[in-house]
Write a protein that holds these residues in place. Structure first.
Motif, PDB file in Angstrom:
ATOM      1  N   GLY A 107       0.805  -1.212   0.000  1.00  0.00           N
ATOM      2  CA  GLY A 107       0.000   0.000   0.000  1.00  0.00           C
ATOM      3  C   GLY A 107       0.842   1.268   0.000  1.00  0.00           C
ATOM      4  N   VAL A 108       0.297   2.311  -0.608  1.00  0.00           N
ATOM      5  CA  VAL A 108       0.969   3.611  -0.671  1.00  0.00           C
ATOM      6  C   VAL A 108       0.066   4.655  -0.019  1.00  0.00           C
ATOM      7  CG1 VAL A 108       1.941   5.396  -2.170  1.00  0.00           C
ATOM      8  CG2 VAL A 108       2.189   2.975  -2.788  1.00  0.00           C
ATOM      9  N   LEU A 109       0.604   5.346   0.973  1.00  0.00           N
ATOM     10  CA  LEU A 109      -0.128   6.360   1.732  1.00  0.00           C
ATOM     11  C   LEU A 109       0.078   7.737   1.105  1.00  0.00           C
ATOM     12  CD1 LEU A 109      -1.746   6.809   4.468  1.00  0.00           C
ATOM     13  CD2 LEU A 109       0.481   7.399   5.467  1.00  0.00           C
ATOM     14  N   VAL A 110      -0.997   8.530   1.022  1.00  0.00           N
ATOM     15  CA  VAL A 110      -0.891   9.905   0.540  1.00  0.00           C
ATOM     16  C   VAL A 110      -1.644  10.841   1.476  1.00  0.00           C
ATOM     17  CG1 VAL A 110      -0.649   9.243  -1.894  1.00  0.00           C
ATOM     18  CG2 VAL A 110      -2.928   9.745  -0.972  1.00  0.00           C
ATOM     19  N   LEU A 111      -1.178  12.075   1.522  1.00  0.00           N
ATOM     20  CA  LEU A 111      -1.910  13.157   2.178  1.00  0.00           C
ATOM     21  C   LEU A 111      -2.638  13.895   1.071  1.00  0.00           C
ATOM     22  CD1 LEU A 111      -2.468  14.851   4.770  1.00  0.00           C
ATOM     23  CD2 LEU A 111      -0.502  16.256   4.114  1.00  0.00           C
ATOM     24  N   TRP A 112      -3.960  14.007   1.179  1.00  0.00           N
ATOM     25  CA  TRP A 112      -4.771  14.485   0.054  1.00  0.00           C
ATOM     26  C   TRP A 112      -5.767  15.551   0.482  1.00  0.00           C
ATOM     27  CZ3 TRP A 112     -10.162  12.991  -0.819  1.00  0.00           C
ATOM     28  CH2 TRP A 112     -10.670  13.456  -2.041  1.00  0.00           C
ATOM     29  N   SER A 113      -5.969  16.513  -0.390  1.00  0.00           N
ATOM     30  CA  SER A 113      -7.047  17.490  -0.250  1.00  0.00           C
ATOM     31  C   SER A 113      -7.859  17.481  -1.533  1.00  0.00           C
ATOM     32  CB  SER A 113      -6.495  18.899  -0.004  1.00  0.00           C
ATOM     33  OG  SER A 113      -7.549  19.856  -0.056  1.00  0.00           O
ATOM     34  N   ALA A 114      -9.150  17.656  -1.412  1.00  0.00           N
ATOM     35  CA  ALA A 114     -10.011  17.696  -2.599  1.00  0.00           C
ATOM     36  C   ALA A 114      -9.825  18.990  -3.380  1.00  0.00           C
ATOM     37  CB  ALA A 114     -11.471  17.536  -2.187  1.00  0.00           C
ATOM     38  N   ASP A 184     -10.367  19.286   5.802  1.00  0.00           N
ATOM     39  CA  ASP A 184      -9.618  20.020   4.789  1.00  0.00           C
ATOM     40  C   ASP A 184      -8.670  19.113   4.010  1.00  0.00           C
ATOM     41  OD1 ASP A 184     -10.431  22.862   5.627  1.00  0.00           O
ATOM     42  OD2 ASP A 184      -9.666  22.010   7.492  1.00  0.00           O
ATOM     43  N   LEU A 185      -8.132  18.134   4.699  1.00  0.00           N
ATOM     44  CA  LEU A 185      -7.216  17.187   4.090  1.00  0.00           C
ATOM     45  C   LEU A 185      -7.215  15.908   4.913  1.00  0.00           C
ATOM     46  CD1 LEU A 185      -3.560  18.335   4.936  1.00  0.00           C
ATOM     47  CD2 LEU A 185      -5.559  19.520   5.753  1.00  0.00           C
ATOM     48  N   GLY A 186      -6.610  14.857   4.367  1.00  0.00           N
ATOM     49  CA  GLY A 186      -6.610  13.593   5.088  1.00  0.00           C
ATOM     50  C   GLY A 186      -5.610  12.618   4.508  1.00  0.00           C
ATOM     51  N   PHE A 187      -5.261  11.635   5.315  1.00  0.00           N
ATOM     52  CA  PHE A 187      -4.379  10.561   4.865  1.00  0.00           C
ATOM     53  C   PHE A 187      -5.238   9.434   4.297  1.00  0.00           C
ATOM     54  CE2 PHE A 187      -1.412  12.616   7.841  1.00  0.00           C
ATOM     55  CZ  PHE A 187      -0.241  12.581   7.100  1.00  0.00           C
ATOM     56  N   VAL A 188      -5.052   9.141   3.020  1.00  0.00           N
ATOM     57  CA  VAL A 188      -5.820   8.093   2.356  1.00  0.00           C
ATOM     58  C   VAL A 188      -4.861   7.229   1.537  1.00  0.00           C
ATOM     59  CG1 VAL A 188      -7.922   9.498   2.279  1.00  0.00           C
ATOM     60  CG2 VAL A 188      -6.331   9.565   0.350  1.00  0.00           C
ATOM     61  N   ALA A 189      -5.413   6.268   0.816  1.00  0.00           N
ATOM     62  CA  ALA A 189      -4.605   5.409  -0.037  1.00  0.00           C
ATOM     63  C   ALA A 189      -4.433   6.044  -1.416  1.00  0.00           C
ATOM     64  CB  ALA A 189      -5.266   4.035  -0.181  1.00  0.00           C
TER      65      ALA A 189
END
Length: 254
Positions: A107-114, A184-189
């Motif tokens: 798995g690869v973790l990313v910090l993401w905002s829409a 506002d943002l989150g850690f997702v796959a």
């Protein structure tokens, strides 16, 4: 990837034999799949059905919750987990078939905002404080959530960020928090953000693997599926070149 146990090593010929099932004998297989892998699993299930005639019934959710359900007798036949520890525990506790587990993806973790421009390519936004809510998956249920907390600690930001955390039951719910603007943002796959054939929404930072434990995702044959040819065939298909191509196209390593 470590070598698979001798009992479960499958040659290309063996996989082909398992997949070449007479459609007259096609059956069903019930699968518990980690939320981060729901999208790729849907595509893999389509290819599997086309190749074998077997149908796949999936339930997506947090691996930790599936573990509890399996202990309580849930009739899942295959677990496609978000970690490698849960399949090991299920084997040790007699709920899964010894020698049947294998790593299907990293798995690869990313910090993401829409929203575009919010997350920079170094993740410096975490230390900036320019956000109100940061979403993470429940670290007790979801390995991606545990990895997210490791990243926050590795950056020395635990005290500053903890009051801003919003916790999702699964990585799917965490994604929804960010997608809908509740965070506002989150850690997702990465697999949730980079979907083949679709433009990337918003902005993201691909978290270096050095900041958290490796997210090694294993699949295992559960005792409920031990005598089901469709369950065994699905696990064989998950190791096939066709399935691996789908997995890699969604950004997984391994």
């Amino acid at each position: 990837m470590p070598a698979m146990p001798h009992l479960w090593r499958t040659s290309v010929l063996a996989i082909a034999c398992l997949l070449a099932t007479d459609s007259a004998h096609a059956g069903d297989v019930t699968v518990a799949v980690a939320a981060n892998f729901a999208g790729p699993m849907a595509r893999i299930a389509e290819g599997f059905t086309a190749a074998t005639g077997h149908t796949v019934k999936t339930s997506a959710g947090p691996t930790g919750k599936f573990y509890s359900q399996i202990l309580q007798g849930a009739p899942f036949e295959v677990l496609v987990a978000a970690d490698d520890e849960t399949p090991k525990k299920l084997i040790a506790e007699g709920h899964a078939v010894a020698g049947s587990s294998f790593t299907y993806a990293i798995g690869v973790l990313v910090l993401w905002s829409a929203r575009p421009g919010v997350v920079d390519d170094q993740g410096a936004v975490l230390a900036s404080g320019r956000f109100n809510k940061l979403a993470v998956a429940n670290p007790k249920l979801a390995p991606y959530g545990a990895a997210a907390l490791q990243v926050i600690q590795a950056r020395g930001l635990g005290d500053a960020i903890t009051p801003k955390l919003v916790t999702g039951e699964s990585i799917a719910q965490t994604y929804q928090f960010v997608f809908t603007g509740n965070a506002d943002l989150g850690f997702v796959a990465l697999s949730q953000v980079v979907v083949p054939g679709k433009p990337v929404t918003g902005s993201f930072w691909r978290v270096p693997s050095s900041l958290h434990s490796e997210i090694r995702q294993d699949a295992v044959l559960l005792k409920a599926g031990a005598s089901n040819p469709a369950a065994k065939a699905l696990l064989a298909y998950l190791q096939s070149p066709a399935a691996k191509a789908v997995i890699q196209s969604h950004g997984y390593g391994g």
